[in-house]
Design a protein around this motif. Structure first.
Motif, short mmCIF file in Angstrom:
data_model
loop_
_atom_site.label_atom_id
_atom_site.label_comp_id
_atom_site.label_asym_id
_atom_site.label_seq_id
_atom_site.Cartn_x
_atom_site.Cartn_y
_atom_site.Cartn_z
N TYR A 7 2.45 -25.19 20.32
CA TYR A 7 3.49 -24.19 20.58
C TYR A 7 3.36 -23.55 21.97
CZ TYR A 7 3.93 -24.86 15.59
OH TYR A 7 4.09 -25.44 14.35
N THR A 8 2.72 -24.27 22.90
CA THR A 8 2.59 -23.80 24.28
C THR A 8 3.38 -24.72 25.21
OG1 THR A 8 0.40 -22.83 23.93
CG2 THR A 8 0.98 -23.40 26.19
N ARG A 9 4.10 -24.12 26.17
CA ARG A 9 4.82 -24.90 27.19
C ARG A 9 4.46 -24.33 28.56
NH1 ARG A 9 5.27 -27.18 23.21
NH2 ARG A 9 7.12 -27.97 22.11
N ASN A 10 3.86 -25.15 29.41
CA ASN A 10 3.59 -24.78 30.80
C ASN A 10 4.66 -25.42 31.66
OD1 ASN A 10 1.14 -23.28 30.46
ND2 ASN A 10 0.10 -25.20 30.02
N ILE A 11 5.63 -24.63 32.09
CA ILE A 11 6.79 -25.22 32.77
C ILE A 11 7.07 -24.48 34.08
CG2 ILE A 11 7.84 -25.93 30.59
CD1 ILE A 11 9.91 -23.62 31.12
N GLY A 12 7.85 -25.13 34.92
CA GLY A 12 8.29 -24.50 36.16
C GLY A 12 9.77 -24.76 36.35
N ILE A 13 10.37 -23.96 37.23
CA ILE A 13 11.77 -24.17 37.59
C ILE A 13 11.78 -24.62 39.04
CG2 ILE A 13 14.03 -23.10 37.85
CD1 ILE A 13 13.45 -21.29 35.61
N MET A 14 12.39 -25.78 39.30
CA MET A 14 12.40 -26.32 40.66
C MET A 14 13.81 -26.75 41.03
SD MET A 14 10.74 -30.08 39.95
CE MET A 14 11.83 -31.43 39.48
N ALA A 15 14.14 -26.66 42.32
CA ALA A 15 15.47 -27.06 42.77
C ALA A 15 15.58 -26.85 44.27
CB ALA A 15 16.55 -26.24 42.07
N HIS A 16 16.75 -27.24 44.81
CA HIS A 16 17.03 -26.94 46.21
C HIS A 16 17.39 -25.46 46.34
CE1 HIS A 16 21.39 -26.74 45.47
NE2 HIS A 16 21.21 -27.75 44.67
N ILE A 17 17.49 -24.99 47.57
CA ILE A 17 17.76 -23.57 47.81
C ILE A 17 19.15 -23.20 47.28
CG2 ILE A 17 18.74 -23.91 50.13
CD1 ILE A 17 17.15 -21.35 50.94
N ASP A 18 19.24 -22.03 46.67
CA ASP A 18 20.50 -21.45 46.19
C ASP A 18 21.10 -22.21 45.01
OD1 ASP A 18 22.22 -19.31 46.42
OD2 ASP A 18 23.71 -20.43 47.55
N ALA A 19 20.25 -22.86 44.20
CA ALA A 19 20.77 -23.51 42.98
C ALA A 19 20.76 -22.54 41.80
CB ALA A 19 19.95 -24.75 42.64
N GLY A 20 20.08 -21.40 41.98
CA GLY A 20 20.05 -20.41 40.91
C GLY A 20 18.77 -20.40 40.10
N LYS A 21 17.64 -20.81 40.71
CA LYS A 21 16.37 -20.86 39.98
C LYS A 21 15.93 -19.47 39.52
CE LYS A 21 14.31 -22.61 43.44
NZ LYS A 21 15.55 -22.64 44.23
N THR A 22 15.90 -18.53 40.48
CA THR A 22 15.42 -17.19 40.14
C THR A 22 16.38 -16.49 39.19
OG1 THR A 22 14.29 -17.07 42.28
CG2 THR A 22 14.67 -14.99 41.13
N THR A 23 17.68 -16.68 39.37
CA THR A 23 18.67 -16.10 38.45
C THR A 23 18.44 -16.63 37.04
OG1 THR A 23 20.27 -15.93 40.25
CG2 THR A 23 21.14 -15.79 38.03
N THR A 24 18.16 -17.94 36.93
CA THR A 24 17.86 -18.54 35.63
C THR A 24 16.57 -17.97 35.05
OG1 THR A 24 18.99 -20.57 36.32
CG2 THR A 24 17.52 -20.74 34.42
N SER A 25 15.54 -17.80 35.90
CA SER A 25 14.27 -17.21 35.45
C SER A 25 14.48 -15.82 34.88
CB SER A 25 13.27 -17.13 36.61
OG SER A 25 12.95 -18.40 37.09
N GLU A 26 15.32 -15.03 35.56
CA GLU A 26 15.59 -13.67 35.09
C GLU A 26 16.22 -13.68 33.70
OE1 GLU A 26 14.62 -10.81 36.59
OE2 GLU A 26 13.62 -12.15 38.01
N ARG A 27 17.14 -14.64 33.46
CA ARG A 27 17.76 -14.73 32.12
C ARG A 27 16.74 -15.15 31.08
NH1 ARG A 27 20.73 -13.11 36.15
NH2 ARG A 27 22.81 -12.45 35.48
N ILE A 28 15.85 -16.07 31.45
CA ILE A 28 14.81 -16.50 30.51
C ILE A 28 13.94 -15.30 30.12
CG2 ILE A 28 12.69 -17.86 30.33
CD1 ILE A 28 14.14 -20.09 31.86
N LEU A 29 13.56 -14.48 31.11
CA LEU A 29 12.73 -13.31 30.83
C LEU A 29 13.47 -12.32 29.94
CD1 LEU A 29 11.08 -12.57 34.31
CD2 LEU A 29 10.15 -13.83 32.38
N TYR A 30 14.77 -12.17 30.17
CA TYR A 30 15.57 -11.21 29.40
C TYR A 30 15.74 -11.67 27.96
CZ TYR A 30 19.45 -8.27 27.91
OH TYR A 30 20.25 -7.40 27.23
N TYR A 31 16.14 -12.93 27.78
CA TYR A 31 16.42 -13.41 26.42
C TYR A 31 15.16 -13.66 25.59
CZ TYR A 31 21.35 -13.65 27.55
OH TYR A 31 22.63 -13.30 27.90
N THR A 32 14.00 -13.78 26.27
CA THR A 32 12.75 -13.89 25.51
C THR A 32 12.15 -12.52 25.24
OG1 THR A 32 11.51 -14.15 27.58
CG2 THR A 32 12.13 -16.18 26.42
N GLY A 33 12.81 -11.46 25.73
CA GLY A 33 12.33 -10.11 25.49
C GLY A 33 11.25 -9.65 26.44
#
Length: 707
Positions: A7-33
């Protein structure tokens, strides 16, 4: 009791600039509480973009780690998440993060699709065999096209992108997604509620397309499950959701397919589905299996299982400096158990290090923990000498893990403190920054005494200079950017060098016969081959010959630039029973290098960049004309959404200040992205100017005469 790593996942978010990585990270943090308010990049309030420069510029500069928990099917999954930069200047952060990830979310812009930096990070993930799923973001933007992104992932990245969802509408009409496995429609509202969606039946007008793509999904994964293959031909309706998920998971972990979903992170649409996909398809440490290392005691390969009961081993993948706790070592624990306060062995230095405290990271905040176990990503403090890429373990079970390779810097500038009082502060600050970032180097020019700092691009060095001012309080003067040229030889030659010096007592004597030639393809640095027979050069002196050539390669004979690769065959030689020693053979090798290089037709090499310019049609002629003036070679032209895409190879020396010029040419309507491609020979007329400007050939000639 050790936790279940399933039940452990070590993952990263990767992409080119301005694809929305950090915005996606913020949603992940919010929806996981993990957070209770969504931080936006454009407001400078993103949790994962904690540096002042990141908040001001709206880009990610340093990778940030955090731990969140997601509930799925009655189980709680621990997700250790790393948000990485998209700008090519900070590629070191992506490289070292991918080395320790078990899986990754590759984020693509639904409008920009696959861009040059997408290809770079994809190749980095391939290098470390990281399973990934694709997330097509920004489906709400004008020009968004989910299936076009799928086609480009297949064509440009050579990956089998398999849609697991389809968009319901697009652009301003993007309302939700179709789950192709459950065959349900998920409609999102515009609220920030934790449950901001409603599950309905698929609309009749979208059902045929959904059934078509579900059939393609099953067809793609059928080869990994004989039962599904049989049912696919005989009774497709009997294939269960569980069978599809398990088979797709197996294919993803084997790097055979890339599950692809879509959404709009800024509009809070698709994040929960993405999190479900992470726990469904990306691997746990157990799925990845044992890590391979090298046992220093018995000189053999060993495996460490992802288990708390195996001997402890971990890899340091990042060093950072925190104003409150000091130097932090980020590490991935591959096996075993480590308590705070324990002593560990640094396999590189052979010395013991005390890990005073352990922290679970949340961006730039630390939460103290008592211990770490296999599968954890954490930070440690209290050590004296840990560097990026170091393996740490216990004394009784030493094992060296595969380290991390980093690209060489391509651009440098001279710096000096504005006041003499800041001289010591500057040295200390540069030392800390180079320790944090392996692609940032500091050297002293032996001729001028200047301090030269080198990095991956203009932006990289701008950030370094800004950090010197803000974090360390050092104001500096800086010179114009300088390209990191290299020297190389183009032909082979055989050379005999005799070094003889009589000083009254014991003299110095060494005699070697060597052949210099270009290194084999793909080899970087010195390729040294010992072919001496009959003991003409004693075994104890041969490492000194290699050391001499290696040290001489720091300064080539044309203009003093580094020789990046060279093959040296030591063929023969002789020695004196009294006057020969290791130093004599090392000096002899350095002299042989200088004298033989000139016979091998040395040339100057320059870094060439891959450039992509997206410009409106009206400005195409001006953009291409400007690239031609910069010695650029156009490699491809394409059109997409009423704009033209120009791809070119351009020498870095011609690219300083290009962004400003491009804005002027196109009234600010064009954008560009650039990354390092390769080294190429400098044209003879330009090479002559560079060599004369450096004025170093005479210095080497004088040094040879002196010796």
């Amino acid at each position: 009791m050790a936790r279940d790593l399933t039940y452990t996942r070590n993952i990263g978010i990767m992409a080119h600039i301005d694809a929305g990585k950090t915005t996606t990270s913020e949603r992940i943090l919010y929806y996981t509480g993990k957070t209770h308010k969504i931080g936006e990049v454009h407001d400078g309030a993103a949790t994962m973009d904690w540096m002042v420069q990141e908040q001001e510029m709206g880009i990610t500069i340093t990778s940030a780690a955090t731990t969140a928990f997601w509930h799925y099917n009655g189980e709680t999954y621990q997700i250790n998440l790393i948000d990485t930069p998209g700008h090519v200047d900070f590629t070191v952060e992506v490289e070292r993060s991918l080395r320790v990830m078990d899986g990754a979310i590759a984020t693509f812009c639904a409008v920009g699709r696959v861009q040059p930096q997408s290809e770079t990070v994809w190749r980095q993930a391939d290098k470390y065999h990281v399973p990934r799923l694709a997330y097509v973001n920004k489906m709400d933007r004008t020009g968004a096209d989910f299936l076009a992104v799928i086609d480009e992932i297949r064509a440009k990245l050579g990956a089998r992108a398999v849609p697991i969802s389809l968009p319901i509408g697009s652009e301003e009409n993007f309302a939700g997604i179709i789950d192709l496995i459950a065959m349900k429609a998920i409609y999102y509202n515009d609220s920030e509620d934790l449950v901001n969606y409603e599950i309905r039946e698929i609309p009749a007008d979208l059902l045929p397309e959904a059934e078509e793509w579900r059939g393609k999904l099953i067809e793609e994964i059928a080869e990994f499950n004989d039962d599904i293959l049989e049912k696919f031909f005989n009774d497709p309706d009997s294939i269960s959701e569980f069978e599809i998920i398990e088979t797709l998971r197996k294919a993803t972990i084997n790097l055979a397919v890339v599950p692809t979903c879509c959404g709009s992170s800024i509009k809070n649409k698709g994040t929960q589905f993405l999190l479900d996909a992470v726990v469904r398809y990306l691997p746990s440490p157990i799925d990845i299996g044992p890590v391979e290392g090298y046992d220093l005691r018995f000189n053999k390969k060993v495996e460490r299982k992802p288990s708390a009961s195996d001997p402890f081993c971990a890899l340091v993948f990042k060093i950072a400096t925190d104003p409150y706790v000091g130097r932090l070592a980020f590490m991935r624990v591959y096996s075993g158990h480590l308590d705070a306060g324990s002593a560990v062995l640094n396999c590189r230095s052979g010395k013991r290090e005390r890990i005073a405290r352990l922290y679970q990271m949340h961006s730039n905040k630390q939460n103290p923990i008592d211990f770490v176990e296999a599968g954890d990503i954490c930070a440690a403090v209290g050590f004296k000498d840990l560097r990026t890429g170091d393996s740490i373990c216990f004394d009784n079970n030493p094992v060296v893990l595969e380290s991390i390779t980093f690209p060489a810097p391509v651009i440098g500038i001279a710096v000096e403190p504005k006041t003499q009082n800041d001289l010591d502060k500057l040295g200390l600050a540069l030392s800390k920054l180079s320790e944090e970032d392996p692609t940032f180097t500091v050297e002293t020019d032996q001729e001028t005494g200047q301090t030269i700092i080198s990095g991956m691009g203009e932006l990289h060095l701008d950030i370094i200079v800004d950090r010197l001012r803000r974090e360390f309080g050092v104001e500096i003067n800086q010179g114009a950017p300088q390209v990191q040229y290299r020297e190389a030889i183009t032909t082979s030659c055989e050379h005999r060098e005799v070094f003889k010096k009589q000083t009254g007592g014991h003299g110095k004597f060494a005699d070697i016969v060597v052949e210099l030639s270009p290194a084999d393809e793909g080899v970087d640095g010195l390729q040294f081959i010992d072919e001496v027979k009959n003991g003409n050069v004693p075994r104890e002196y041969i490492p000194s010959v290699e050391k001499g050539f290696k040290s001489a390669m720091v300064n080539g004979t044309l203009a003093g630039f580094k020789v990046s690769s060279l093959k040296v065959r030591l063929l023969d030689g002789s020695f004196h029973p009294v006057d020969s020693d290791t130093m004599s053979f090392e000096i002899c090798a350095r002299m042989a290098f200088r004298h033989a290089m000139g016979k091998c037709n040395p040339v100057l090499m320059e870094p060439v960049m891959s450039l992509e310019v997206v410009t409106p049609e009206d400005y195409l002629g001006d953009v291409v004309g400007d690239l031609n003036r910069r010695r650029g070679q156009i490699t491809d032209m394409d059109s997409k959404n009423n704009v033209r895409i120009v791809k070119a190879k351009v020498p870095l020396a011609e690219q300083f200040g290009y962004v400003t010029v491009l804005r002027t040419l196109t009234s600010g309507r064009a954008t560009s992205s650039m990354e390092f491609s390769h080294y190429e020979e400098v044209p003879a007329n330009i090479a002559k100017e560079i060599i004369e400007k450096q004025g170093r050939m005479f210095r080497f000639a004088r040094r040879d005469d002196d010796e």
